[in-house]
Design an enzyme around this catalytic site. Structure first.
Site, PDB file in Angstrom:
ATOM      1  N   GLU A 297       0.833  -1.210   0.000  1.00  0.00           N
ATOM      2  CA  GLU A 297       0.000   0.000   0.000  1.00  0.00           C
ATOM      3  C   GLU A 297       0.866   1.258   0.000  1.00  0.00           C
ATOM      4  OE1 GLU A 297      -3.424   2.076   2.848  1.00  0.00           O
ATOM      5  OE2 GLU A 297      -2.142   0.479   3.627  1.00  0.00           O
ATOM      6  N   LYS A 359      -9.460   3.099  -3.392  1.00  0.00           N
ATOM      7  CA  LYS A 359      -9.995   2.512  -2.167  1.00  0.00           C
ATOM      8  C   LYS A 359     -11.372   3.081  -1.841  1.00  0.00           C
ATOM      9  CE  LYS A 359      -8.751   1.578   2.654  1.00  0.00           C
ATOM     10  NZ  LYS A 359      -7.795   1.857   3.746  1.00  0.00           N
ATOM     11  N   CYS A 412      -5.544  -2.217   2.552  1.00  0.00           N
ATOM     12  CA  CYS A 412      -5.494  -2.138   4.008  1.00  0.00           C
ATOM     13  C   CYS A 412      -6.691  -2.849   4.629  1.00  0.00           C
ATOM     14  CB  CYS A 412      -5.408  -0.671   4.437  1.00  0.00           C
ATOM     15  SG  CYS A 412      -5.077  -0.438   6.196  1.00  0.00           S
TER      16      CYS A 412
END
Length: 538
Positions: A297, A359, A412
């Site tokens: 990430e 995301k 995440c």
């Protein structure tokens, strides 16, 4: 024999007869001890002590013949909140480590964060226990009622507002691969039901019922446990792992979070990724295979698409039949200024961008600031990191590689949400989770995060490829078996073949619906039983 009977009744009486502050203290203690069932400790047996003891606390606090619902609800709510507060405090204290990365700015917030999050999450446990308290009885069925109510509470915690299903009670058996296989049938919320019901069953041994009835009730729980274990043992022992034609290389650079965004280290960090990408193949690699390299990430401390030279150098490092998936910050021009996204890029071997995912589920206070205007008015500014904060993507989507392998990117903590494959109409070949757990150092956090990502593989039968800056990087098959891994603060690469999809699981077909129906039905039965009983005595 009399001495033995005294000893056997002493333990339940400690909780049944507790009063006032002692009862409240025991509720917090039982919740805190329950957290030792979670990774990295994985001491699931503690639940066979804490949940029966909690049932005895409720037995002592709730008068079976008490008709005032408000009194029963309040007693259950208080005990449930205290139990949940202890559980989440002991299971999530490590979030405070993130506030020490830039201690000069955020250390003062540490006690508020460490206490506020468990206090808020405990409200869901409080609701579940309070609901059970309304229809509590002295019958064996109260164990199933408690399991149903805590299952509903965990499900709500995973969906209300943005949702935060971290450390659902079902993760108390996640260290046992055999027991965790039940997630392929029922999902994590089904595991919550099983964990609470089976763990609480020993409390029935202290009931004022004939010994034969008590034995049958506890035996039923034991049979359920053996059935779950036998299914999982059979599933893992008969597993035959097949591999696709794609190889995976995961790069874990283990860059300290304090150094990650330092401008003077930008070139050094980028070169580290390139060198590790070009490193000789490890033992798990297959020569001549197509390869997918995965960086974690927000791997690069700069905007990737605004650095053409960086894209060229990446293409040089990849070579033939190799592609890259990397996390990176993405910039887009918005009507009122620049907009940033926490993204995943797919790059081919000449550095061309082939696909992007932004995301969708952002971390509150980590990637965006809820109630920003209100908080800024009282002095809370720029809590979201090196930039003002991220914008959420529109929807989860599957990305593809040149070799026609598709993957569902999970950035995440998106990997902690059950049923992630339901969010996209296209079934992927594997799950890909990029993360950065360097924020939390050598605490339980990275281990809990990995266990939850691995549970998504078991639920769906999809292999999991997980790349962390530091944390746990691994290739996991659809049974949850870790094939190759690097643990916290290990620097290196993981080379492995990509396992095949096991096929559609029962959970992937029906989702949480069966568990929710069972739980709601059990609550409905408890309501009927209570008012039917009351009508006979009125």
């Amino acid at each position: 024999m009399h001495w033995l009977t005294q000893r056997l009744t002493f333990l339940p009486n400690t909780f049944l007869l507790a009063w006032g502050w002692q009862r409240r203290f025991l509720a917090v203690l039982l919740g805190a001890v329950s957290a030792f069932a979670l990774p990295p400790f994985g001491i699931s047996l503690v639940l066979l002590i804490t949940f029966p003891a909690f049932v005895w606390l409720l037995d002592g606090a709730l008068e079976v013949d008490e008709k005032r619902n408000r009194t029963r609800f309040r007693a259950g709510f208080v005990l449930g909140w205290l139990f949940g507060f202890g559980y989440f405090l002991a299971g999530l204290w490590w979030i405070g480590a993130a506030f020490l990365v830039e201690a000069d700015r955020f250390a003062w917030l540490l006690p508020f964060a460490v206490l506020a999050m468990p206090a808020g999450l405990a409200l869901f446990t409080a609701f579940g226990v309070a609901l059970a308290a309304l229809f509590w009885s002295d019958q064996f069925r109260r164990i199933l009622l408690l399991a149903a109510c805590l299952t509903l509470a965990d499900w709500l915690r995973g969906h209300v507002l943005t949702g935060f299903p971290w450390n659902a009670f079902g993760y108390g058996i996640s260290d046992s691969l055999s027991l965790a296989q039940a997630a392929s049938l029922f999902g994590i919320y089904g595991l919550t039901f099983l964990v609470v019901a089976i763990s609480s069953a020993p409390a029935l041994l202290a009931d004022a019922k004939p010994a034969a009835q008590r034995f049958r009730a506890v035996s039923a729980a034991a049979v359920a446990f053996l059935a779950v274990f036998a299914f999982g043992f059979w599933r893992t022992m008969t597993a035959e792992i097949e591999y696709t034609s794609l190889d995976i290389r995961i790069v874990q650079p283990a860059i300290d979070q304090k150094d990650k965004w330092r401008p003077e280290l930008k070139d050094e960090i980028f070169q580290t990724y390139l060198d590790m990408t070009e490193a000789p193949l490890g033992g798990g690699a297959r020569v001549g295979q197509s390869r997918l390299v995965v960086w974690p990430e927000s791997a690069l401390p700069f905007l990737l698409t605004q650095e053409p030279g960086a894209l060229f150098r990446i293409g040089q490092a990849l070579g033939n039949d190799t592609e890259l998936v990397t996390g990176a910050v993405r910039l887009e021009a918005g009507p009122s200024g620049p907009v940033y996204f926490n993204s995943v890029y797919v790059l081919d071997n000449d550095g061309t961008v082939k696909g992007i995912y932004d995301k969708v589920r952002l971390v509150p206070f980590g990637e965006y600031v809820p109630f920003k205007l209100l908080l800024e008015s009282i002095g809370f500014t720029n809590l979201a990191g090196p930039i003002e904060g991220f914008e959420a993507g529109y929807h989860q989507r599957v990305l593809s590689t040149t070799e026609d392998f598709s993957f569902l990117p999970l950035i995440c903590y998106e990997a902690i949400f059950p049923g992630v494959v339901f969010a996209t109409p296209d079934e992927p070949s594997f799950l890909l989770n990029v993360t950065n757990d360097a924020w939390f150092g050598r605490t339980p956090g990275p281990f809990q995060h990995f266990a939850q990502a691995r549970m998504r593989a078991i639920e769906t039968g999809l292999p999991l490829v997980r790349a962390a800056n530091t944390g746990i990087s691994a290739v996991v098959d659809g049974y949850g078996t870790v094939l190759e891994e690097l643990t916290v603060f290990d620097r290196g690469v993981v080379d492995a073949g990509l396992p095949s999809h096991l096929g559609t699981t029962i959970y992937e077909t029906f989702g949480d619906v069966p568990v929710l129906i069972i739980s709601i039905t059990l609550v409905g039965f408890a309501i009927f039983a209570k008012y039917n009983r009351n009508s006979r005595y009125d």
